[in-house]
Design a protein around this motif. Structure first.
Motif, mmCIF file in Angstrom:
data_model
loop_
_atom_site.group_PDB
_atom_site.id
_atom_site.type_symbol
_atom_site.label_atom_id
_atom_site.label_comp_id
_atom_site.label_asym_id
_atom_site.label_seq_id
_atom_site.Cartn_x
_atom_site.Cartn_y
_atom_site.Cartn_z
ATOM 1 N N ARG A 36 70.140 17.758 16.688
ATOM 2 C CA ARG A 36 69.267 18.526 15.786
ATOM 3 C C ARG A 36 68.969 19.915 16.339
ATOM 4 N NH1 ARG A 36 65.178 13.716 13.857
ATOM 5 N NH2 ARG A 36 66.584 12.879 12.280
ATOM 6 N N LYS A 39 71.701 22.136 15.698
ATOM 7 C CA LYS A 39 71.985 22.203 14.261
ATOM 8 C C LYS A 39 73.399 21.704 13.943
ATOM 9 C CE LYS A 39 68.723 25.958 13.547
ATOM 10 N NZ LYS A 39 67.665 25.548 12.709
ATOM 11 N N GLU A 42 74.614 18.829 10.172
ATOM 12 C CA GLU A 42 73.592 19.021 9.137
ATOM 13 C C GLU A 42 74.055 18.522 7.770
ATOM 14 O OE1 GLU A 42 72.591 23.202 9.635
ATOM 15 O OE2 GLU A 42 70.719 22.594 10.603
ATOM 16 N N ASP A 43 75.301 18.779 7.420
ATOM 17 C CA ASP A 43 75.815 18.298 6.130
ATOM 18 C C ASP A 43 75.810 16.775 6.078
ATOM 19 O OD1 ASP A 43 76.221 20.882 5.228
ATOM 20 O OD2 ASP A 43 78.349 20.900 5.778
#
Length: 69
Positions: A36, A39, A42-43
């Protein structure tokens, strides 16, 4: 799904409870935090969040047994 669960368990990222339930281990929680923070995925997280609304315990059991639903 079974392979992913087995890989995660063998890697120490999840704990198997009562032979059927999975829970994140401390290492798994650290991995999630790192993913997280950077990042990543994310999808995939958005996709899982959306389908999670429709996923019941029965559906998960059928997937784990590789049954049609």
């Amino acid at each position: 799904m079974n392979r992913a669960a087995a890989f995660a368990a063998a890697s120490g990222l999840v704990l198997v409870r009562e032979g059927k339930a999975l829970a994140l281990s401390d290492d798994g929680k650290k991995a999630v935090a790192a993913i997280r923070k950077e990042k990543l995925l994310e999808d995939e997280a958005l996709f899982l969040e959306e389908i999670g609304k429709f996923t019941t315990e029965q559906v998960v059991e059928q997937i784990m047994k590789m049954e049609a639903f």
